[in-house]
Write a protein that holds these residues in place. Structure first.
Motif, short mmCIF file in Angstrom:
data_model
loop_
_atom_site.label_atom_id
_atom_site.label_comp_id
_atom_site.label_asym_id
_atom_site.label_seq_id
_atom_site.Cartn_x
_atom_site.Cartn_y
_atom_site.Cartn_z
N GLU A 62 -3.04 -2.02 10.85
CA GLU A 62 -3.40 -2.60 9.57
C GLU A 62 -4.54 -1.82 8.92
O GLU A 62 -5.37 -1.22 9.60
CB GLU A 62 -3.82 -4.06 9.75
CG GLU A 62 -2.72 -4.96 10.26
CD GLU A 62 -3.19 -6.36 10.57
OE1 GLU A 62 -2.33 -7.25 10.74
OE2 GLU A 62 -4.43 -6.58 10.65
N ILE A 63 -4.58 -1.85 7.62
CA ILE A 63 -5.65 -1.18 6.90
C ILE A 63 -6.96 -1.93 7.10
O ILE A 63 -6.98 -3.15 7.30
CB ILE A 63 -5.30 -1.09 5.39
CG1 ILE A 63 -6.22 -0.07 4.69
CG2 ILE A 63 -5.35 -2.46 4.72
CD1 ILE A 63 -5.76 0.28 3.28
N ILE A 64 -8.07 -1.20 7.12
CA ILE A 64 -9.40 -1.79 7.16
C ILE A 64 -10.01 -1.62 5.78
O ILE A 64 -10.10 -0.50 5.26
CB ILE A 64 -10.29 -1.11 8.23
CG1 ILE A 64 -9.73 -1.37 9.63
CG2 ILE A 64 -11.73 -1.61 8.13
CD1 ILE A 64 -10.49 -0.66 10.74
N SER A 182 1.39 1.97 2.32
CA SER A 182 1.05 1.30 1.07
C SER A 182 0.28 2.26 0.17
O SER A 182 -0.32 3.23 0.64
CB SER A 182 0.17 0.07 1.35
OG SER A 182 -1.10 0.47 1.85
N ASN A 183 0.32 1.97 -1.12
CA ASN A 183 -0.50 2.74 -2.05
C ASN A 183 -1.97 2.66 -1.64
O ASN A 183 -2.70 3.66 -1.68
CB ASN A 183 -0.35 2.20 -3.47
CG ASN A 183 1.06 2.38 -4.02
OD1 ASN A 183 1.95 2.88 -3.34
ND2 ASN A 183 1.26 1.95 -5.25
N GLU A 184 -2.40 1.48 -1.26
CA GLU A 184 -3.81 1.27 -0.91
C GLU A 184 -4.26 2.18 0.22
O GLU A 184 -5.36 2.74 0.19
CB GLU A 184 -4.01 -0.20 -0.51
CG GLU A 184 -5.45 -0.55 -0.16
CD GLU A 184 -5.59 -1.98 0.34
OE1 GLU A 184 -6.75 -2.40 0.55
OE2 GLU A 184 -4.57 -2.66 0.53
N ALA A 185 -3.40 2.34 1.24
CA ALA A 185 -3.78 3.17 2.38
C ALA A 185 -3.95 4.63 1.98
O ALA A 185 -4.95 5.27 2.32
CB ALA A 185 -2.74 3.04 3.49
N LEU A 186 -2.97 5.18 1.26
CA LEU A 186 -3.06 6.59 0.88
C LEU A 186 -4.23 6.84 -0.05
O LEU A 186 -4.91 7.87 0.05
CB LEU A 186 -1.75 7.05 0.24
CG LEU A 186 -0.51 7.08 1.13
CD1 LEU A 186 0.61 7.85 0.42
CD2 LEU A 186 -0.78 7.70 2.49
#
Length: 268
Positions: A62-64, A182-186
């Protein structure tokens, strides 16, 4: 293989452990997950204990929120602490591209945990202003057209043209991994890379061996730029993959495997 996880800042972080022996952490780069190391895992797991995380936001991790390069280094430290709670085992940390940036952050923060490091198509230099602008344009592309569209467009450029032509199934496999991002991760990864400091000082202060694996045709981390950092550590081991761009673990997997084995065998 053992599938494991930690909880870091309330986020699930996945990693896998293979083999037995001296511990080696393999840290993937941008737009990848731990599966990118499969050719190396297949070869090295008979000789070493491989710890292969998915960086937060990649693969099954999961993203932090608000993470940066130092956060990813802290995640690796937490994994090592879980695997070796007595704190007496030193590891070798090998990082590809963005994973190399986290490797250098780890070396700066936790030098006593290391017996050596490897930068696989990576650099201690901070981004130039031109590189930052390129990354900012990529961020806008991701925000408007999405993570998968970006990776589908950009991934072939990480390889030599001949590899792309002769191995379409491997290119498609790597692109396929992109569906999970996800867009958020990249965007977080690009912002983290833009903000990271120059860490050439870390290389100068290293009192353990440093492996540099460089792609002769690498456009992301160009050859001449890579070579400029190789004289900084006291002990450098340098290999140029003449048929590779930015993905030598796939483009010249057999040669890369031998280089990694020899380094790990000789400097443990």
């Amino acid at each position: 293989m053992e599938a494991k996880h930690i909880i870091c800042q309330n986020s699930f972080v996945y990693y896998q452990v293979y083999g037995a022996g001296k511990p080696v952490v393999l840290l993937h780069g941008f737009g990848e997950d731990g599966k990118v190391w499969q050719p190396q895992i297949d070869f090295l797991q008979e000789h070493f204990r491989l710890i292969v995380p998915d960086i937060p936001g990649s693969g099954q991790s999961e993203i932090i929120k608000d993470a940066n390069i130092d956060t990813y280094a802290d995640v690796v430290k937490q994994i090592i602490d879980k695997e070796y709670p007595e704190g007496q085992e030193q590891v070798t940390l090998i990082g590809h591209s963005m994973g190399g940036y986290a490797t250098l952050s780890f070396a700066e923060k936790y030098p006593g945990c290391l017996n050596s490091i490897g930068l696989f198509h990576s650099t201690a230099f901070a981004d130039s202003e031109e590189k930052k602008q390129t990354r900012r344009k990529a961020i806008e592309f991701i925000k408007t057209k999405g993570a998968f569209s970006f990776l589908k467009t950009s991934i072939p450029g990480l390889f030599t043209a001949s590899f792309v032509e002769n191995n379409p199934e491997k290119i498609n496999a790597l692109i396929g991994y992109g569906k999970n991002f996800s867009n958020e991760a990249l965007v977080q990864y690009y912002e983290a890379m833009i903000e990271r400091p120059d860490r050439t000082r870390v290389l100068k202060q290293m009192n353990t061996p440093v492996l540099f694996i460089i792609g002769e045709n690498d456009m992301a981390i160009p050859l001449q730029s890579s070579l400029q950092q190789c004289y900084l550590p006291d002990q450098s081991c340098v290999t140029i993959l003449e048929q590779s761009a930015h993905m030598g673990m796939w483009e010249e997997s057999e040669k890369a495997n031998k280089v990694l084995f020899n380094f790990l065998f000789n400097y443990f």
